[in-house]
Design a protein around this motif. Structure first.
Motif, mmCIF file in Angstrom:
data_model
loop_
_atom_site.group_PDB
_atom_site.id
_atom_site.type_symbol
_atom_site.label_atom_id
_atom_site.label_comp_id
_atom_site.label_asym_id
_atom_site.label_seq_id
_atom_site.Cartn_x
_atom_site.Cartn_y
_atom_site.Cartn_z
ATOM 1 N N SER A 132 18.637 30.213 -84.540
ATOM 2 C CA SER A 132 20.174 30.487 -84.576
ATOM 3 C C SER A 132 20.693 29.494 -85.121
ATOM 4 O O SER A 132 20.185 28.408 -85.945
ATOM 5 C CB SER A 132 20.512 30.131 -82.942
ATOM 6 O OG SER A 132 20.188 30.980 -82.311
ATOM 7 N N THR A 133 22.138 29.526 -85.485
ATOM 8 C CA THR A 133 22.640 28.705 -86.518
ATOM 9 C C THR A 133 23.125 27.171 -85.968
ATOM 10 O O THR A 133 22.959 27.161 -84.634
ATOM 11 C CB THR A 133 24.127 29.375 -86.726
ATOM 12 O OG1 THR A 133 24.836 28.621 -87.885
ATOM 13 C CG2 THR A 133 25.076 29.527 -85.482
ATOM 14 N N TRP A 173 16.395 38.603 -81.529
ATOM 15 C CA TRP A 173 15.934 37.871 -80.149
ATOM 16 C C TRP A 173 15.423 38.791 -79.361
ATOM 17 O O TRP A 173 14.114 38.620 -78.666
ATOM 18 C CB TRP A 173 17.038 37.372 -79.569
ATOM 19 C CG TRP A 173 16.720 36.640 -78.244
ATOM 20 C CD1 TRP A 173 17.276 37.170 -76.984
ATOM 21 C CD2 TRP A 173 15.987 35.363 -78.335
ATOM 22 N NE1 TRP A 173 16.659 36.039 -76.025
ATOM 23 C CE2 TRP A 173 15.829 35.144 -76.743
ATOM 24 C CE3 TRP A 173 15.348 34.361 -79.067
ATOM 25 C CZ2 TRP A 173 15.261 34.102 -76.237
ATOM 26 C CZ3 TRP A 173 14.775 33.376 -78.484
ATOM 27 C CH2 TRP A 173 14.630 33.094 -77.188
ATOM 28 N N ASN A 219 21.763 41.027 -80.818
ATOM 29 C CA ASN A 219 20.570 40.285 -80.463
ATOM 30 C C ASN A 219 19.164 40.848 -80.685
ATOM 31 O O ASN A 219 18.100 40.574 -80.217
ATOM 32 C CB ASN A 219 20.423 39.996 -78.936
ATOM 33 C CG ASN A 219 21.644 39.156 -78.504
ATOM 34 O OD1 ASN A 219 22.229 38.327 -79.203
ATOM 35 N ND2 ASN A 219 21.987 39.186 -76.998
ATOM 36 N N THR A 241 12.312 32.593 -84.554
ATOM 37 C CA THR A 241 13.858 32.938 -84.706
ATOM 38 C C THR A 241 14.771 31.708 -84.628
ATOM 39 O O THR A 241 14.297 30.702 -83.629
ATOM 40 C CB THR A 241 14.256 33.986 -83.850
ATOM 41 O OG1 THR A 241 15.568 34.302 -84.182
ATOM 42 C CG2 THR A 241 13.987 33.672 -82.452
ATOM 43 N N MET A 295 25.315 36.021 -88.417
ATOM 44 C CA MET A 295 25.262 36.643 -87.083
ATOM 45 C C MET A 295 26.564 37.347 -86.789
ATOM 46 O O MET A 295 27.845 37.078 -87.207
ATOM 47 C CB MET A 295 25.180 35.155 -86.201
ATOM 48 C CG MET A 295 24.000 34.222 -86.260
ATOM 49 S SD MET A 295 24.042 32.966 -85.140
ATOM 50 C CE MET A 295 23.806 33.799 -83.602
ATOM 51 N N GLU A 312 21.883 33.203 -88.968
ATOM 52 C CA GLU A 312 20.404 33.042 -88.089
ATOM 53 C C GLU A 312 19.258 33.606 -89.041
ATOM 54 O O GLU A 312 19.533 34.066 -89.927
ATOM 55 C CB GLU A 312 20.443 34.169 -87.162
ATOM 56 C CG GLU A 312 20.677 35.601 -87.248
ATOM 57 C CD GLU A 312 20.511 36.848 -86.062
ATOM 58 O OE1 GLU A 312 20.230 36.410 -85.049
ATOM 59 O OE2 GLU A 312 21.100 37.719 -86.413
#
Length: 155
Positions: free
Chosen positions: A127-128, A84, A81, A125, A76, A140
């Motif tokens: 995220s961490t 996203w 973004n 998707t 990331m 990610e």
């Protein structure tokens, strides 16, 4: 060691899998990922029994081709973004589909193999995970569905 008359050195080696890039066909070109998995394709099996077959068993023939979803993981970065934003474009039965190209690169950065995913779109998707005790890089992931897969030698 296998030999190849087209190779000047006379030796052919398997390709290393650690250098690759992904092109999403828009502003997202040459993205380097940590890991890509799920490049699966299979022919579903249709089983049937002919009525005049004297053997009491089924015959198998290829049916519809089924493609698995591809999962891509990368580090990331601040203010990035893009995944996203692409995922947010999903509305009821509508999404911006793209052609995604994954290239396996040699030591000089030339493509040796290429996987083209047609009509690709993001299905998930992630995220961490966060933890104050570790010192790992934030990663990610993006899961992509697609309709057809074309595999070619590098271009």
């Amino acid at each position: 060691m296998a030999t190849d008359s087209n190779n000047a050195a006379g030796a052919t080696w398997p390709m290393p899998k650690f250098r690759f890039e992904v092109d999403f066909g828009t502003e997202l070109k040459g993205i380097i990922f940590q890991e890509i998995s799920g490049m699966d394709v299979e022919a579903q099996i249709i089983e049937y029994r002919k009525t005049d077959n004297p053997v009491f068993s089924t015959e198998k023939m290829p049916g519809i081709t089924k493609h698995g979803n591809i999962t891509m993981k990368k580090g990331m970065f601040a203010n990035d973004n893009n995944f996203w934003d692409w995922y947010q474009q999903i509305t009821m039965n509508s999404i911006q589909r793209r052609t995604v190209v994954i290239r396996l690169l040699d030591e000089q950065g030339n493509a040796t193999m290429q996987w083209q995913l047609d009509n690709a779109w993001p299905t998930k998707t992630s995220s961490t995970d966060l933890g104050s005790e570790g010192n790992e890089v934030a990663v990610e992931s993006l899961e992509v569905a697609y309709e057809t897969l074309v595999i070619t030698a590098g271009k």
